[in-house]
Design a protein around this motif. Structure first.
Motif, PDB file in Angstrom:
ATOM      1  N   ALA A 123      56.901  42.176 -41.889  1.00 59.86           N
ATOM      2  CA  ALA A 123      56.639  42.719 -40.555  1.00 59.86           C
ATOM      3  C   ALA A 123      55.400  43.602 -40.640  1.00 59.86           C
ATOM      4  O   ALA A 123      55.250  44.376 -41.591  1.00 59.86           O
ATOM      5  N   PRO A 124      54.482  43.485 -39.695  1.00 61.47           N
ATOM      6  CA  PRO A 124      53.320  44.377 -39.714  1.00 61.47           C
ATOM      7  C   PRO A 124      53.751  45.838 -39.815  1.00 61.47           C
ATOM      8  O   PRO A 124      54.784  46.238 -39.284  1.00 61.47           O
ATOM      9  N   ALA A 125      52.976  46.612 -40.528  1.00 65.67           N
ATOM     10  CA  ALA A 125      53.331  48.014 -40.796  1.00 65.67           C
ATOM     11  C   ALA A 125      53.463  48.819 -39.510  1.00 65.67           C
ATOM     12  O   ALA A 125      52.696  48.638 -38.564  1.00 65.67           O
ATOM     13  N   ARG A 126      54.449  49.713 -39.508  1.00 64.45           N
ATOM     14  CA  ARG A 126      54.584  50.686 -38.428  1.00 64.45           C
ATOM     15  C   ARG A 126      53.704  51.882 -38.800  1.00 64.45           C
ATOM     16  O   ARG A 126      54.039  52.642 -39.693  1.00 64.45           O
ATOM     17  N   ARG A 127      52.601  52.015 -38.106  1.00 65.67           N
ATOM     18  CA  ARG A 127      51.659  53.069 -38.463  1.00 65.67           C
ATOM     19  C   ARG A 127      52.173  54.430 -37.995  1.00 65.67           C
ATOM     20  O   ARG A 127      52.597  54.589 -36.853  1.00 65.67           O
ATOM     21  N   GLN A 154      47.161  41.290 -44.411  1.00 62.59           N
ATOM     22  CA  GLN A 154      47.657  40.843 -43.117  1.00 62.59           C
ATOM     23  C   GLN A 154      48.845  39.909 -43.311  1.00 62.59           C
ATOM     24  O   GLN A 154      48.791  38.983 -44.116  1.00 62.59           O
ATOM     25  N   SER A 155      49.912  40.133 -42.576  1.00 61.01           N
ATOM     26  CA  SER A 155      51.063  39.248 -42.648  1.00 61.01           C
ATOM     27  C   SER A 155      50.703  37.874 -42.109  1.00 61.01           C
ATOM     28  O   SER A 155      49.994  37.738 -41.102  1.00 61.01           O
ATOM     29  N   PHE A 156      51.206  36.850 -42.758  1.00 60.05           N
ATOM     30  CA  PHE A 156      50.982  35.482 -42.273  1.00 60.05           C
ATOM     31  C   PHE A 156      51.519  35.301 -40.864  1.00 60.05           C
ATOM     32  O   PHE A 156      51.005  34.479 -40.095  1.00 60.05           O
ATOM     33  N   ARG A 157      52.525  36.073 -40.510  1.00 59.79           N
ATOM     34  CA  ARG A 157      53.138  35.939 -39.189  1.00 59.79           C
ATOM     35  C   ARG A 157      52.168  36.204 -38.052  1.00 59.79           C
ATOM     36  O   ARG A 157      52.404  35.777 -36.914  1.00 59.79           O
ATOM     37  N   VAL A 158      51.081  36.908 -38.319  1.00 60.94           N
ATOM     38  CA  VAL A 158      50.091  37.199 -37.284  1.00 60.94           C
ATOM     39  C   VAL A 158      48.696  36.719 -37.694  1.00 60.94           C
ATOM     40  O   VAL A 158      47.689  37.184 -37.169  1.00 60.94           O
ATOM     41  N   ASN A 159      48.650  35.759 -38.612  1.00 62.49           N
ATOM     42  CA  ASN A 159      47.369  35.311 -39.162  1.00 62.49           C
ATOM     43  C   ASN A 159      47.120  33.847 -38.773  1.00 62.49           C
ATOM     44  O   ASN A 159      47.312  32.926 -39.573  1.00 62.49           O
ATOM     45  N   ASP A 160      46.669  33.629 -37.560  1.00 61.38           N
ATOM     46  CA  ASP A 160      46.411  32.269 -37.083  1.00 61.38           C
ATOM     47  C   ASP A 160      45.315  31.553 -37.870  1.00 61.38           C
ATOM     48  O   ASP A 160      45.425  30.346 -38.112  1.00 61.38           O
ATOM     49  N   PRO A 161      44.245  32.240 -38.297  1.00 56.49           N
ATOM     50  CA  PRO A 161      43.241  31.545 -39.117  1.00 56.49           C
ATOM     51  C   PRO A 161      43.819  30.989 -40.420  1.00 56.49           C
ATOM     52  O   PRO A 161      43.435  29.900 -40.852  1.00 56.49           O
ATOM     53  N   MET A 162      44.758  31.721 -41.047  1.00 57.89           N
ATOM     54  CA  MET A 162      45.372  31.217 -42.274  1.00 57.89           C
ATOM     55  C   MET A 162      46.229  29.995 -41.974  1.00 57.89           C
ATOM     56  O   MET A 162      46.249  29.026 -42.747  1.00 57.89           O
ATOM     57  N   LEU A 163      46.922  30.016 -40.849  1.00 56.45           N
ATOM     58  CA  LEU A 163      47.715  28.850 -40.446  1.00 56.45           C
ATOM     59  C   LEU A 163      46.813  27.638 -40.273  1.00 56.45           C
ATOM     60  O   LEU A 163      47.132  26.535 -40.761  1.00 56.45           O
ATOM     61  N   ARG A 164      45.691  27.808 -39.604  1.00 59.18           N
ATOM     62  CA  ARG A 164      44.775  26.678 -39.399  1.00 59.18           C
ATOM     63  C   ARG A 164      44.242  26.155 -40.723  1.00 59.18           C
ATOM     64  O   ARG A 164      44.071  24.939 -40.908  1.00 59.18           O
ATOM     65  N   LEU A 165      43.983  27.061 -41.664  1.00 60.67           N
ATOM     66  CA  LEU A 165      43.510  26.638 -42.985  1.00 60.67           C
ATOM     67  C   LEU A 165      44.542  25.743 -43.671  1.00 60.67           C
ATOM     68  O   LEU A 165      44.200  24.693 -44.235  1.00 60.67           O
ATOM     69  N   PRO A 200      54.544  55.578 -46.976  1.00 60.34           N
ATOM     70  CA  PRO A 200      54.363  54.818 -45.736  1.00 60.34           C
ATOM     71  C   PRO A 200      54.756  53.355 -45.924  1.00 60.34           C
ATOM     72  O   PRO A 200      55.034  52.899 -47.034  1.00 60.34           O
ATOM     73  N   ASP A 201      54.750  52.623 -44.827  1.00 61.05           N
ATOM     74  CA  ASP A 201      55.113  51.205 -44.862  1.00 61.05           C
ATOM     75  C   ASP A 201      54.147  50.412 -45.738  1.00 61.05           C
ATOM     76  O   ASP A 201      52.962  50.738 -45.865  1.00 61.05           O
ATOM     77  N   TYR A 202      54.682  49.335 -46.317  1.00 64.17           N
ATOM     78  CA  TYR A 202      53.853  48.326 -46.979  1.00 64.17           C
ATOM     79  C   TYR A 202      53.038  47.605 -45.909  1.00 64.17           C
ATOM     80  O   TYR A 202      53.559  47.319 -44.831  1.00 64.17           O
ATOM     81  N   PRO A 203      51.764  47.274 -46.161  1.00 62.62           N
ATOM     82  CA  PRO A 203      50.994  47.558 -47.373  1.00 62.62           C
ATOM     83  C   PRO A 203      50.112  48.794 -47.257  1.00 62.62           C
ATOM     84  O   PRO A 203      49.166  48.949 -48.033  1.00 62.62           O
ATOM     85  N   VAL A 204      50.383  49.652 -46.282  1.00 63.43           N
ATOM     86  CA  VAL A 204      49.564  50.854 -46.097  1.00 63.43           C
ATOM     87  C   VAL A 204      49.637  51.750 -47.335  1.00 63.43           C
ATOM     88  O   VAL A 204      48.612  52.245 -47.827  1.00 63.43           O
ATOM     89  N   ALA A 205      50.844  51.949 -47.856  1.00 69.97           N
ATOM     90  CA  ALA A 205      50.984  52.769 -49.062  1.00 69.97           C
ATOM     91  C   ALA A 205      50.212  52.179 -50.238  1.00 69.97           C
ATOM     92  O   ALA A 205      49.723  52.916 -51.109  1.00 69.97           O
ATOM     93  N   TYR A 206      50.110  50.848 -50.265  1.00 65.57           N
ATOM     94  CA  TYR A 206      49.395  50.183 -51.355  1.00 65.57           C
ATOM     95  C   TYR A 206      47.917  50.562 -51.351  1.00 65.57           C
ATOM     96  O   TYR A 206      47.273  50.603 -52.409  1.00 65.57           O
ATOM     97  N   ASP A 207      47.367  50.837 -50.171  1.00 67.90           N
ATOM     98  CA  ASP A 207      45.979  51.271 -50.075  1.00 67.90           C
ATOM     99  C   ASP A 207      45.793  52.569 -50.850  1.00 67.90           C
ATOM    100  O   ASP A 207      44.826  52.733 -51.605  1.00 67.90           O
ATOM    101  N   ALA A 208      46.743  53.490 -50.691  1.00 65.27           N
ATOM    102  CA  ALA A 208      46.690  54.744 -51.446  1.00 65.27           C
ATOM    103  C   ALA A 208      46.901  54.490 -52.932  1.00 65.27           C
ATOM    104  O   ALA A 208      46.212  55.079 -53.787  1.00 65.27           O
ATOM    105  N   GLY A 209      47.851  53.613 -53.267  1.00 65.82           N
ATOM    106  CA  GLY A 209      48.136  53.324 -54.661  1.00 65.82           C
ATOM    107  C   GLY A 209      46.949  52.741 -55.391  1.00 65.82           C
ATOM    108  O   GLY A 209      46.649  53.106 -56.535  1.00 65.82           O
ATOM    109  N   LYS A 210      46.245  51.835 -54.732  1.00 68.18           N
ATOM    110  CA  LYS A 210      45.075  51.221 -55.362  1.00 68.18           C
ATOM    111  C   LYS A 210      43.948  52.234 -55.526  1.00 68.18           C
ATOM    112  O   LYS A 210      43.225  52.214 -56.538  1.00 68.18           O
ATOM    113  N   ALA A 211      43.803  53.128 -54.545  1.00 70.69           N
ATOM    114  CA  ALA A 211      42.767  54.156 -54.661  1.00 70.69           C
ATOM    115  C   ALA A 211      43.057  55.105 -55.818  1.00 70.69           C
ATOM    116  O   ALA A 211      42.154  55.496 -56.563  1.00 70.69           O
TER     117      ALA A 211
END
Length: 340
Positions: free
Chosen positions: A75-79, A111-122, A290-301
């Protein structure tokens, strides 16, 4: 006994699937597994459309055998700006340890595949033979479109309700991810209680659903694979067993850390429960992350700041409970060693 029709459709010599490990699996690893008679997987969940197309093309150039691609369906992150700011403040002392400051803001880096129409087309255009999903299921319209490509469709379940949801959605098979598995838990709802079922117990629970089952978690030897088949699986999916392969992108620090065999489940690194090698990052309580993948941004930094000083103890060294059993050998040899 569940029919082995799915494996027969793919014409696999060995009922061994290489797990799609974002960040460590590579086209070379997937192709090597395919050429050895297993099913290699290309992780697309952390890639944008351009990088995904490149990874698929690179794999196809290395093997003429079927291979799988994997998408994240979270599910897209709840900001929540306050929660995100509080988490960055929590990590500030660790950044400062390395002469750095935390980022001013965080981003939803995957980006979740659930909201990624370009990935679906690919995927519709490139028509990979196998498509698997983690963290849940695509939208109904996406599934309908992907069925039209003729691909075998799989999804991860960590519980009986998730397995039933996969069956109800009309997919072709279930990856039964046991508690021992490395990397992110595939739970549909990250806030729900996790049943924490070990791999064989989960396979037995899911057997009554009637779909082909692929056992994932703590499959490190042929005996492990045979036990999974005896429990009702038609194949095994292995990730940790391939992390020491030369074809994998596993860092030297990650490879070395696996020798300890000490793994823990944490959400501090990414915001979702995931199993990795115990290190300084996993010692942090991630309950307020925070929600995935927002927390991952901090983790990678934070990991980048640490690495800049030569410190490797803040990496996301995902691995399962069998980490110490992983053998440094070509992927093809691992496929043969695991084949039930």
């Amino acid at each position: 006994m569940v029919e082995r029709a799915m494996i027969g459709t793919l014409d696999l010599k060995h009922a061994v699937i290489q797990a799609p490990m974002a960040g460590t699996s590579t086209p070379a690893l997937a192709a090597a597994v395919c050429e050895a008679g297993g099913l290699g997987s290309v992780a697309l969940g952390a890639l944008d459309v351009s990088a995904a197309a490149k990874a698929i093309a690179q794999t196809a150039a290395l093997t003429g055998q079927p291979f799988a691609v994997n998408l994240f369906c979270h599910a897209p992150a709840r900001r929540d700006p306050r929660r995100e700011a509080a988490w960055l403040e929590r990590l500030r002392p660790e950044f400062q340890r390395f002469g750095a400051e935390p980022p001013a803001t965080l981003s939803e880096i995957y980006q979740s595949f659930r909201v990624n129409d370009p990935m679906l087309r690919l995927l519709i255009d490139l028509r990979p033979q196998v498509i698997s999903f983690h963290f849940g299921l695509p939208e109904a319209a996406q599934l309908q479109a992907l069925r039209g490509t003729g691909a075998v469709l799989l999804a991860t379940a960590t519980s009986l309700p998730e397995g039933r949801a996969i069956a109800a959605a009309g997919l072709d098979g279930i990856v039964a991810q046991g508690w021992q598995a490395g990397g992110h838990r595939g739970t549909f709802d990250p806030e729900a209680a996790d049943a924490r079922l070990d791999t064989l117990a989960l396979v037995r629970q899911l057997a009554g659903i009637g779909l082909p089952l692929i056992a994932a978690g703590a499959i490190m030897t042929r005996d492990d694979a045979r036990a999974a088949i005896a429990a009702g699986a038609v194949a095994v999916q292995c990730g940790t067993a391939f992390l020491q392969a030369p074809e994998a992108a596993t860092s030297a620090a990650h490879r070395a850390a696996m020798a300890s065999g000490e793994t823990v489940i944490t959400r501090a690194i990414s915001g979702r429960l995931a199993r990795g090698m115990a290190n300084r990052f996993t010692a942090i309580d991630g309950a307020d992350a925070p929600d995935y993948p927002v927390a991952y941004d901090a983790g990678k930094a934070l990991n980048a700041a640490a690495l800049a000083t030569g410190e490797t103890g803040w990496g996301a060294f995902w691995a399962g409970t069998g980490a110490a059993q992983a053998v440094a050998r070509p992927a093809a040899q691992t496929v043969a060693a695991l084949s039930p």
